[in-house]
Write a protein that holds these residues in place. Sequence first.
Motif, short mmCIF file in Angstrom:
data_model
loop_
_atom_site.label_atom_id
_atom_site.label_comp_id
_atom_site.label_asym_id
_atom_site.label_seq_id
_atom_site.Cartn_x
_atom_site.Cartn_y
_atom_site.Cartn_z
N GLY A 89 16.51 80.34 38.85
CA GLY A 89 16.43 78.93 38.46
C GLY A 89 17.13 78.02 39.45
N PHE A 90 18.29 78.45 39.96
CA PHE A 90 19.00 77.64 40.96
C PHE A 90 18.25 77.64 42.29
N LEU A 91 17.74 78.81 42.70
CA LEU A 91 17.02 78.89 43.98
C LEU A 91 15.75 78.06 43.97
N SER A 92 15.08 77.95 42.83
CA SER A 92 13.84 77.18 42.74
C SER A 92 14.09 75.72 42.36
N LEU A 93 15.35 75.37 42.19
CA LEU A 93 15.76 74.00 41.83
C LEU A 93 15.27 73.58 40.44
N ARG A 94 14.97 74.54 39.56
CA ARG A 94 14.57 74.25 38.19
C ARG A 94 15.77 73.99 37.29
N GLN A 114 25.13 71.36 38.56
CA GLN A 114 26.44 70.82 38.17
C GLN A 114 26.71 71.15 36.71
N GLY A 115 27.76 71.93 36.47
CA GLY A 115 28.17 72.25 35.10
C GLY A 115 29.46 71.54 34.77
N VAL A 116 29.99 71.81 33.60
CA VAL A 116 31.26 71.21 33.18
C VAL A 116 32.42 71.85 33.95
N ASP A 117 32.39 73.18 34.07
CA ASP A 117 33.49 73.91 34.70
C ASP A 117 33.13 74.52 36.05
N ALA A 118 31.87 74.48 36.44
CA ALA A 118 31.46 75.15 37.68
C ALA A 118 30.28 74.44 38.31
N VAL A 119 30.11 74.65 39.61
CA VAL A 119 28.98 74.12 40.35
C VAL A 119 28.32 75.29 41.06
N ALA A 120 27.00 75.40 40.93
CA ALA A 120 26.25 76.45 41.63
C ALA A 120 25.76 75.86 42.95
#
Length: 107
Positions: free
Chosen positions: A30-35, A39-45
Amino acid sequence: MRNMHPADELAMIRTDIRRLREREDYLRKGFLSLRLQTQGVDAVATVKIVKNRRLCQHKLPAHLLDDPDLWETQVIRHVHIDEVRHPAAHIPMWADQMATCDLIEPT
């Protein structure tokens, strides 16, 4: 947590790991395909590109691939878990926990 045999505990842990790896794979794709939002509350991918070199064995001449001095045998000890097949029906783990509960049905 109930007292369980170490083999059963290892099987349960590996099931959890398999489920978590499947979830990780879904999120990674999902992150690789930009789906998915990164940006999360506690983390960023963050998607990063990493390059590395590797040897293309299939392009080497046969006389090198057949040379025993260039190869070594690696021995790895691995613990494999198989499910025990009982003649009686398999009782789910949750059923053992429910055995200590009282069942009250409306009359």
